[in-house]
Design a protein around this motif. Sequence first.
Motif, PDB file in Angstrom:
ATOM      1  N   ALA A   1       0.828  -1.202   0.000  1.00 37.07           N
ATOM      2  CA  ALA A   1       0.000   0.000   0.000  1.00 37.07           C
ATOM      3  C   ALA A   1       0.866   1.257   0.000  1.00 37.07           C
ATOM      4  O   ALA A   1       0.571   2.233  -0.703  1.00 37.07           O
ATOM      5  CB  ALA A   1      -0.930  -0.008   1.212  1.00 37.07           C
ATOM      6  N   ALA A   2       1.947   1.225   0.779  1.00 37.74           N
ATOM      7  CA  ALA A   2       2.850   2.376   0.808  1.00 37.74           C
ATOM      8  C   ALA A   2       3.530   2.571  -0.531  1.00 37.74           C
ATOM      9  O   ALA A   2       3.718   3.707  -0.994  1.00 37.74           O
ATOM     10  CB  ALA A   2       3.895   2.178   1.907  1.00 37.74           C
ATOM     11  N   PHE A   3       3.884   1.481  -1.202  1.00 38.34           N
ATOM     12  CA  PHE A   3       4.552   1.582  -2.496  1.00 38.34           C
ATOM     13  C   PHE A   3       3.589   2.044  -3.596  1.00 38.34           C
ATOM     14  O   PHE A   3       4.024   2.540  -4.631  1.00 38.34           O
ATOM     15  CB  PHE A   3       5.194   0.240  -2.864  1.00 38.34           C
ATOM     16  CG  PHE A   3       6.576   0.070  -2.292  1.00 38.34           C
ATOM     17  CD1 PHE A   3       6.880   0.519  -1.023  1.00 38.34           C
ATOM     18  CD2 PHE A   3       7.572  -0.548  -3.029  1.00 38.34           C
ATOM     19  CE1 PHE A   3       8.161   0.363  -0.492  1.00 38.34           C
ATOM     20  CE2 PHE A   3       8.852  -0.701  -2.513  1.00 38.34           C
ATOM     21  CZ  PHE A   3       9.139  -0.244  -1.236  1.00 38.34           C
ATOM     22  N   LEU A   4       2.287   1.869  -3.379  1.00 39.81           N
ATOM     23  CA  LEU A   4       1.314   2.455  -4.301  1.00 39.81           C
ATOM     24  C   LEU A   4       1.507   3.970  -4.365  1.00 39.81           C
ATOM     25  O   LEU A   4       1.434   4.578  -5.440  1.00 39.81           O
ATOM     26  CB  LEU A   4      -0.110   2.138  -3.848  1.00 39.81           C
ATOM     27  CG  LEU A   4      -0.676   0.754  -4.163  1.00 39.81           C
ATOM     28  CD1 LEU A   4      -2.013   0.570  -3.437  1.00 39.81           C
ATOM     29  CD2 LEU A   4      -0.875   0.572  -5.662  1.00 39.81           C
TER      30      LEU A   4
ATOM     31  N   VAL B   1       6.824  13.211   0.860  1.00 43.01           N
ATOM     32  CA  VAL B   1       5.612  14.030   0.803  1.00 43.01           C
ATOM     33  C   VAL B   1       5.968  15.512   0.796  1.00 43.01           C
ATOM     34  O   VAL B   1       5.418  16.303   0.013  1.00 43.01           O
ATOM     35  CB  VAL B   1       4.686  13.706   1.986  1.00 43.01           C
ATOM     36  CG1 VAL B   1       3.479  14.640   2.004  1.00 43.01           C
ATOM     37  CG2 VAL B   1       4.222  12.254   1.924  1.00 43.01           C
ATOM     38  N   LEU B   2       6.905  15.883   1.660  1.00 45.47           N
ATOM     39  CA  LEU B   2       7.332  17.282   1.733  1.00 45.47           C
ATOM     40  C   LEU B   2       7.919  17.755   0.407  1.00 45.47           C
ATOM     41  O   LEU B   2       7.613  18.852  -0.074  1.00 45.47           O
ATOM     42  CB  LEU B   2       8.352  17.450   2.861  1.00 45.47           C
ATOM     43  CG  LEU B   2       8.811  18.886   3.163  1.00 45.47           C
ATOM     44  CD1 LEU B   2       7.617  19.724   3.634  1.00 45.47           C
ATOM     45  CD2 LEU B   2       9.909  18.876   4.226  1.00 45.47           C
TER      46      LEU B   2
ATOM     47  N   PRO C   1      -1.051  21.620 -17.265  1.00 41.08           N
ATOM     48  CA  PRO C   1       0.016  20.754 -16.755  1.00 41.08           C
ATOM     49  C   PRO C   1       0.352  20.921 -15.277  1.00 41.08           C
ATOM     50  O   PRO C   1       0.677  19.945 -14.601  1.00 41.08           O
ATOM     51  CB  PRO C   1       1.216  21.128 -17.634  1.00 41.08           C
ATOM     52  CG  PRO C   1       0.891  22.476 -18.186  1.00 41.08           C
ATOM     53  CD  PRO C   1      -0.591  22.514 -18.332  1.00 41.08           C
ATOM     54  N   SER C   2       0.274  22.137 -14.736  1.00 44.41           N
ATOM     55  CA  SER C   2       0.658  22.339 -13.339  1.00 44.41           C
ATOM     56  C   SER C   2      -0.238  21.574 -12.373  1.00 44.41           C
ATOM     57  O   SER C   2       0.205  21.107 -11.324  1.00 44.41           O
ATOM     58  CB  SER C   2       0.637  23.832 -12.996  1.00 44.41           C
ATOM     59  OG  SER C   2       1.647  24.523 -13.695  1.00 44.41           O
ATOM     60  N   VAL C   3      -1.518  21.423 -12.724  1.00 48.11           N
ATOM     61  CA  VAL C   3      -2.456  20.714 -11.856  1.00 48.11           C
ATOM     62  C   VAL C   3      -2.090  19.236 -11.746  1.00 48.11           C
ATOM     63  O   VAL C   3      -2.338  18.590 -10.724  1.00 48.11           O
ATOM     64  CB  VAL C   3      -3.893  20.880 -12.380  1.00 48.11           C
ATOM     65  CG1 VAL C   3      -4.886  20.142 -11.486  1.00 48.11           C
ATOM     66  CG2 VAL C   3      -4.264  22.352 -12.449  1.00 48.11           C
ATOM     67  N   GLY C   4      -1.447  18.697 -12.787  1.00 51.22           N
ATOM     68  CA  GLY C   4      -1.040  17.297 -12.744  1.00 51.22           C
ATOM     69  C   GLY C   4      -0.068  16.989 -11.620  1.00 51.22           C
ATOM     70  O   GLY C   4      -0.014  15.856 -11.114  1.00 51.22           O
ATOM     71  N   PHE C   5       0.687  18.008 -11.171  1.00 50.93           N
ATOM     72  CA  PHE C   5       1.670  17.796 -10.107  1.00 50.93           C
ATOM     73  C   PHE C   5       1.027  17.635  -8.732  1.00 50.93           C
ATOM     74  O   PHE C   5       1.732  17.333  -7.754  1.00 50.93           O
ATOM     75  CB  PHE C   5       2.671  18.948 -10.074  1.00 50.93           C
ATOM     76  CG  PHE C   5       3.609  18.958 -11.243  1.00 50.93           C
ATOM     77  CD1 PHE C   5       4.564  17.962 -11.392  1.00 50.93           C
ATOM     78  CD2 PHE C   5       3.541  19.960 -12.198  1.00 50.93           C
ATOM     79  CE1 PHE C   5       5.435  17.961 -12.477  1.00 50.93           C
ATOM     80  CE2 PHE C   5       4.401  19.968 -13.283  1.00 50.93           C
ATOM     81  CZ  PHE C   5       5.358  18.964 -13.427  1.00 50.93           C
ATOM     82  N   LEU C   6      -0.287  17.834  -8.645  1.00 50.53           N
ATOM     83  CA  LEU C   6      -0.970  17.576  -7.376  1.00 50.53           C
ATOM     84  C   LEU C   6      -1.124  16.077  -7.122  1.00 50.53           C
ATOM     85  O   LEU C   6      -1.313  15.654  -5.983  1.00 50.53           O
ATOM     86  CB  LEU C   6      -2.347  18.243  -7.384  1.00 50.53           C
ATOM     87  CG  LEU C   6      -2.366  19.779  -7.449  1.00 50.53           C
ATOM     88  CD1 LEU C   6      -3.794  20.285  -7.511  1.00 50.53           C
ATOM     89  CD2 LEU C   6      -1.624  20.378  -6.257  1.00 50.53           C
TER      90      LEU C   6
ATOM     91  N   ALA D   1       1.419  10.277  -2.391  1.00 56.37           N
ATOM     92  CA  ALA D   1       2.399  10.068  -1.326  1.00 56.37           C
ATOM     93  C   ALA D   1       1.804  10.390   0.040  1.00 56.37           C
ATOM     94  O   ALA D   1       2.104   9.719   1.038  1.00 56.37           O
ATOM     95  CB  ALA D   1       3.633  10.941  -1.587  1.00 56.37           C
ATOM     96  N   GLY D   2       0.943  11.397   0.102  1.00 57.99           N
ATOM     97  CA  GLY D   2       0.327  11.743   1.378  1.00 57.99           C
ATOM     98  C   GLY D   2      -0.548  10.626   1.915  1.00 57.99           C
ATOM     99  O   GLY D   2      -0.495  10.297   3.111  1.00 57.99           O
ATOM    100  N   LEU D   3      -1.346  10.015   1.054  1.00 58.67           N
ATOM    101  CA  LEU D   3      -2.177   8.887   1.479  1.00 58.67           C
ATOM    102  C   LEU D   3      -1.319   7.712   1.923  1.00 58.67           C
ATOM    103  O   LEU D   3      -1.633   7.022   2.904  1.00 58.67           O
ATOM    104  CB  LEU D   3      -3.107   8.463   0.334  1.00 58.67           C
ATOM    105  CG  LEU D   3      -4.246   9.431  -0.004  1.00 58.67           C
ATOM    106  CD1 LEU D   3      -4.982   8.968  -1.257  1.00 58.67           C
ATOM    107  CD2 LEU D   3      -5.220   9.554   1.165  1.00 58.67           C
ATOM    108  N   GLY D   4      -0.219   7.473   1.199  1.00 56.39           N
ATOM    109  CA  GLY D   4       0.682   6.391   1.573  1.00 56.39           C
ATOM    110  C   GLY D   4       1.297   6.607   2.938  1.00 56.39           C
ATOM    111  O   GLY D   4       1.432   5.668   3.740  1.00 56.39           O
ATOM    112  N   LEU D   5       1.679   7.846   3.234  1.00 56.32           N
ATOM    113  CA  LEU D   5       2.293   8.153   4.526  1.00 56.32           C
ATOM    114  C   LEU D   5       1.303   7.952   5.671  1.00 56.32           C
ATOM    115  O   LEU D   5       1.656   7.379   6.711  1.00 56.32           O
ATOM    116  CB  LEU D   5       2.813   9.589   4.523  1.00 56.32           C
ATOM    117  CG  LEU D   5       3.432  10.066   5.840  1.00 56.32           C
ATOM    118  CD1 LEU D   5       4.656   9.221   6.191  1.00 56.32           C
ATOM    119  CD2 LEU D   5       3.803  11.551   5.756  1.00 56.32           C
ATOM    120  N   VAL D   6       0.063   8.414   5.487  1.00 56.86           N
ATOM    121  CA  VAL D   6      -0.953   8.245   6.529  1.00 56.86           C
ATOM    122  C   VAL D   6      -1.168   6.762   6.836  1.00 56.86           C
ATOM    123  O   VAL D   6      -1.226   6.342   7.996  1.00 56.86           O
ATOM    124  CB  VAL D   6      -2.276   8.903   6.095  1.00 56.86           C
ATOM    125  CG1 VAL D   6      -3.400   8.521   7.052  1.00 56.86           C
ATOM    126  CG2 VAL D   6      -2.125  10.424   6.042  1.00 56.86           C
TER     127      VAL D   6
END
Length: 454
Positions: free
Chosen positions: A256-259, A324-325, A401-406, A412-417
């Motif tokens: 799950a984290a690697f996802l 994430v940071l 294109p900039s929105v794609g970087f979200l 990564a944030g979901l993986g960290l949680v």
Amino acid sequence: MTARRTVESVQDARNTTPEGTAAPGEAPARVGYGALLRTPGAWTFLAPAFIARLPYAMLGMGILLLVKDTHGSYGTASTVAAVAAVAQALIGPQTGRLADRFGQAPVLVPTVVVHAVSVGTLIALALGQAPTWSLFLAAAPAGASVPQIGAMVRARWIATFAAEGASAASAARTSTAFAFESVTDEFTFVIGPILAAAVATSVSPSAGLAAEAALTLVGGLAFAAQRRTAPARVVREPGVRQASALASPGVRLLAAAFLGVGAVFGGLQVSVNAFADSVGRHGAAGTVYGVFAGGSMVAGVLYGMIAWRRPVQQRMIISYGLLVLGCSTLWAMPGLVSLSVAGLVCGLAIAPTLISGYTLVETLVEDGAKTEAFTWLTGAIGLGLATGATAAGRLIDAHGPSVGFLVPVAGAGLGLVTLVALRGLLVPRGARPAVVAGAAERGAPARLAGAAEG
């Protein structure tokens, strides 16, 4: 290696120290890259493995560039690439399981042949302006037949060091080997996208995918020919069913984290290409993505040179938090130079996260399921890449294109949680003294001394 080697470990579970660390008052075990690469027989499988795994980072980029050129949409192109990645994520672990049972060469040879044929079919359909659904049908077997070389190489390292006997030194060699493999993975991510983009732009979009198929076939067959260093296949006891590596809660958590890590890769690949297009510098996309992977490669080299005292579970959570940071700044970058710098910083957290994850998974499963376990992690990255690429492609088509970087920071944030909430699952249950006789033949577990313990 010999399957009859007897390994005795008198280390009590309460005194087991984290992988790659030392007991209180003792200096941590440390093995340098030079000593690792002098391991007898290492280069016989490392050289062909590098050729065979280089295309891993070329496939998604090659599909993206070809389908975008022939069908004119990042959404369509990223979805076709996602189909290949999902197929790889679902089928890859099954090929790893077969390799554990029947040996690497009998599984690898037909796999690379199918891959070459499938990629050739995909190229022909794309150039022929075939309907999108037919591209999906060709992309699925192309992704499903991606050879799991990285997992197979890691399994060979484990088999090599386990044959030397269980000790803190063998555990340290394993840690260094995993660091080296992560550096190699990242190096392929530096070279692969650049190579695919360079061939696609200088020759033709289809040439990038053709080069990927050729390298996979040649490298895969050469790697399969190195049978002397391959792990002994595990012969199961009659009537005893080998549990899947995914039965381990810790393996499921790592997957799950690697996802989330995969979402970073997928979101970046599509977003960087679209951003470079938007500023009229399409050919720079591979270089920008290569800088990101280069940061990871540098971090991986440094990670492998340190004799760590901090438990590997803690190291993974820290490096994931830094990932994430780093991803949180990508969407705000105004140009390619600033994007490259932000990508470099983001990439510095990738290799430590991957090394820690692969090190942990080795301690959570028995010998007969290690290749499968590694492929579940690799497959999770592929699945996350597919999801991230698809989401980024749709967002880019709709909002720029900039929105794609979200997408990378969200994944990564979901993986960290998830990782922080369930971190207790990363501690191996009931480490025990191991006495192994003929484990490779009887399917009994063998574990290196110094395995990770929370």
